[in-house]
Design an enzyme around this catalytic site. Structure first.
Site, short mmCIF file in Angstrom:
data_model
loop_
_atom_site.label_atom_id
_atom_site.label_comp_id
_atom_site.label_asym_id
_atom_site.label_seq_id
_atom_site.Cartn_x
_atom_site.Cartn_y
_atom_site.Cartn_z
CG ASP B 164 29.59 46.32 55.62
OD1 ASP B 164 30.49 47.18 55.70
OD2 ASP B 164 29.56 45.32 56.35
CD GLU B 194 35.31 47.25 58.65
OE1 GLU B 194 34.78 47.47 59.75
OE2 GLU B 194 34.88 46.38 57.88
CG ASP B 217 31.37 50.49 58.36
OD1 ASP B 217 30.60 49.98 57.51
OD2 ASP B 217 32.43 49.94 58.71
#
Lengths: 352, 332
Positions: B164, B194, B217
């Protein structure tokens, strides 16, 4: 003149959950067409109706936003032909079981939202409201038919038809916030016979219930001098504390708090008093829970206010409003817009 | 693809401190970009292609920051107290190792726990870097660290910290490499911050001012024992986001992605994620609004030091991305 109760009932029967507002937008577009000079749709799907003022160009403009999206459900799984769902917007899980619904699949399917028997639920969820993850939609179809007609991401809306009570109130789902779209339509009707100097952007905004996304982006593209959000607020009923609610049928609310420009508040209050339009003052110390919260901080900032329409049983399928509160809110807006002159922005100052 | 993934996940760059990963990504994309810039927040923005008839300005965004920790205090015995950057959870910390961006390694220890069956709070945890005093301590207050866990290639699956969203960056880099002919002006954004509130993509989207936006993502799955109910599984293909905790993907963008996947005979899944959001939210809400969606890579154990993705899902995500960007887009 628009037949407001009839228009409102048609709006309540039109689908238009957050992010998927096309059906309700088409209906509003058709109704506003004769009332505005120009109509366009934003990239986020909000409807912009322009009524040009009579002042010299460049004219200041006021944006009045009423969100047209509604809360509802979305399919997120299929268990042997029974649909699992999640919420779009803030649903009250206490009222969900055993409601009739429409599943907007490859075609519209009637269904009912059901809860398993209490003794079949896990021990930790037998008290209080059954969480939404345990609820299912039963369409009466076979698992194969459901697989063919419904996919993850399809919408589910309440299916109860609206009705008028004997007391001049209307009951139905999605009165939050179609009641305010009706009030904005009353305002447009009123302005047909009233000259106004400023431009008016009437905005039916999208996605208020999830991200305030429609008003955020419309306010950026239209850059009004002032912005008003029209939204429903909590009406009083037995068991509700009177300091947090407002009487049904006793006029709209004018909101006060950090989300509101104090000079704009003064102007609305003085105008309502002058025209003997009944109102209550609503205090919102933080997030007003309306499009105004987003619009206030768009670009260099926009002076905002919220006009509230009292509504009972918010976010249930039996929301209730008084028709005369809708008319009064619309009239208040029209009087305010008609009174805006070339000097009005000089009064939008901070009394330091 | 696996070598690139390993290179990206073995770089340490928590939110706000993305210099190292930005340099690594920049070196990878330089041969394929027409122009590269870094904006005021540190977003790496690469433009590729020129507008041709039927083309659009399209922003693609994968975030290059990762969750981590930041030192708040060093005690007289050299133990480092810390707080978190992004969504770190204490149950993934105990016994784990961290690496500060200056290279110092440490292990996360805990004060004596009264109840071993209760998850400790961050206040009970500390980092031990193998020192016994404050003197000459290699960590200063404010130094940041990422979780330290080697990349593992399990064949069908890959595991690492910061999948991630380094795996999203892999998809974008590979797509940049493979796209030969496009009618679009493409802006590949490797966004920062983010994990602390989609802050990099917020300014990048404003700056790029695109006609259309896609985030890349990771998303959660519902295919592990007693997992939260979710229809996404590892290995069933790229996930096309319908909604998450922060946005409703534009339904026209969802349809475009679904139709492209079907036309290319690529597997796909429709994703509804109950919590969290992505750069797509920031793109959607910028300026006057942008039709936006997200191509998600299914990932198990998100925000743990061992995030797992499926190799085929990654390969198919690259194929889908290339297919999406090679043809004119008509949103209906």
């Amino acid at each position: 003149m628009t037949d407001i109760p009839a228009f409102l009932k048609r709006m309540l029967s039109a689908p238009g959950l957050s992010g998927h507002e096309a059906p309700i937008r088409a209906l509003i577009e058709e109704t506003w067409q004769p009332l505005v000079h120009e109509l366009n749709v934003s990239r986020m799907g909000s409807l912009h109706g322009l009524r040009c003022g009579s002042g010299p160009t460049p004219r200041p403009s006021i944006l009045v936003a009423a969100h047209m999206d509604a809360i509802g459900l979305m399919v997120n799984g299929n268990m042997d032909g029974f649909l699992r769902v999640t919420s779009i917007g803030g649903l009250d899980p206490r009222v969900l079981p055993h409601q009739p619904v429409t599943v907007h699949g490859r075609r519209d399917l009637p269904g009912v939202l059901v809860s398993p028997p209490e003794r079949l639920l896990p021990a930790n969820v037998t008290e209080g409201a059954v969480p939404i993850e345990y609820l299912l939609v039963d369409t009466g179809l076979t698992p194969e038919e459901v697989r063919r007609l419904v996919r993850v991401g399809d919408l589910v809306s309440y299916a109860q038809p609206p009705f008028e009570t004997a007391g001049d109130t209307l009951v139905g789902h999605s009165l939050d916030n179609r009641a305010s779209v009706a009030a904005l339509t009353v305002c447009l009707d009123e302005l047909q016979k009233r000259p106004h100097t400023w431009d008016l952007w009437a905005v039916a905004s999208t996605q208020e219930e999830v991200s305030l996304g429609g008003s955020t982006t419309s306010a950026f593209s239209l850059r009004p001098s002032l912005a008003v959000a029209v939204d429903v607020t909590f009406a009083s009923s037995p068991g509700c504390p009177s300091h947090k609610t407002f009487p049904l049928g006793k006029g709209p609310t004018i909101t006060w708090g950090p989300n509101i420009h104090p000079a704009l508040f003064d102007a609305f209050r003085d105008l309502a008093e002058r025209h003997e339009i009944p109102f209550n003052v609503e205090v919102t110390p933080r997030h007003s829970g309306t499009d105004a919260y987003a619009m206030q901080v768009v670009a260099e900032g926009i002076p905002c206010i919220v006009i509230g329409i009292p509504l009972r049983y918010m976010h249930t399928p039996v929301e209730m409003v008084a028709l005369k509160d809708i008319t009064r809110a619309g009239r208040l807006l029209a009087e305010f817009i008609a009174a805006l002159d070339e000097k009005f922005m000089d009064t939008m100052v901070w009394k330091d | 693809m696996k070598a690139l993934t390993q290179k990206l996940v073995e770089t340490f760059s928590p939110s706000g401190y993305e210099a190292q990963i930005r340099a690594v990504v920049r070196a990878e994309i330089e041969p394929f970009a027409d122009e590269i810039q870094v904006d005021a927040l540190g977003n790496l923005i690469a433009r590729k292609g020129q507008l041709k008839p039927g083309g659009s300005r399209i922003m693609l965004s994968a975030h290059i920051d990762e969750i981590g920790v930041i030192a708040t205090h060093i005690d007289e015995n050299g133990f480092v107290r810390f707080t978190t950057i992004g969504g770190v959870r204490p149950h993934t910390c105990l016994g784990g190792r961290v690496r500060f961006i200056n290279g110092v390694q440490g292990v996360i220890g805990a004060e004596r726990l009264d109840d071993l069956y209760k998850v400790p709070t961050f206040e009970q945890l500390y980092i031990d870097v193998g020192r016994d005093s404050r003197d000459g301590h290699p960590v200063r207050v404010g130094d940041v660290a990422g979780f330290d866990r080697p990349f593992a290639d399990l064949g069908k699956r890959m595991v690492a910290k910061s999948m991630d969203d380094r795996i999203g960056a892999v998809v974008l880099i590979e797509a940049m490499r493979q796209i030969k002919d496009t009618p679009h002006e493409l802006f590949f954004v490797f966004s920062v911050q983010e994990e602390v509130g989609v802050r990099g993509a917020t300014t990048a989207a404003f700056g790029v001012d695109p006609d259309l936006g896609l985030a890349v993502d990771v998303t959660g799955t519902g295919d592990t024992p007693k997992a939260r109910k979710m229809e996404v599984s590892l290995g069933n293909g790229p996930a096309i986001k319908v909604r998450d905790g922060g946005m409703l993907a534009d339904p026209r963008v969802v349809d475009w992605m679904v139709q492209t996947a079907e036309k290319q005979h690529l597997p796909y899944q429709l994703e509804i994620l109950e919590g969290g959001s992505t750069d797509a939210r920031a793109i959607q809400l910028t300026r006057a609004g942008v039709p936006a969606g997200c191509l998600s890579i299914p990932c198990r154990y998100i925000h743990s030091p061992s995030e797992m993705v499926d190799t085929q899902d990654v390969e198919n995500s690259i194929r889908l991305m290339v297919a999406l960007l090679s043809q004119p887009v008509e949103l209906k």
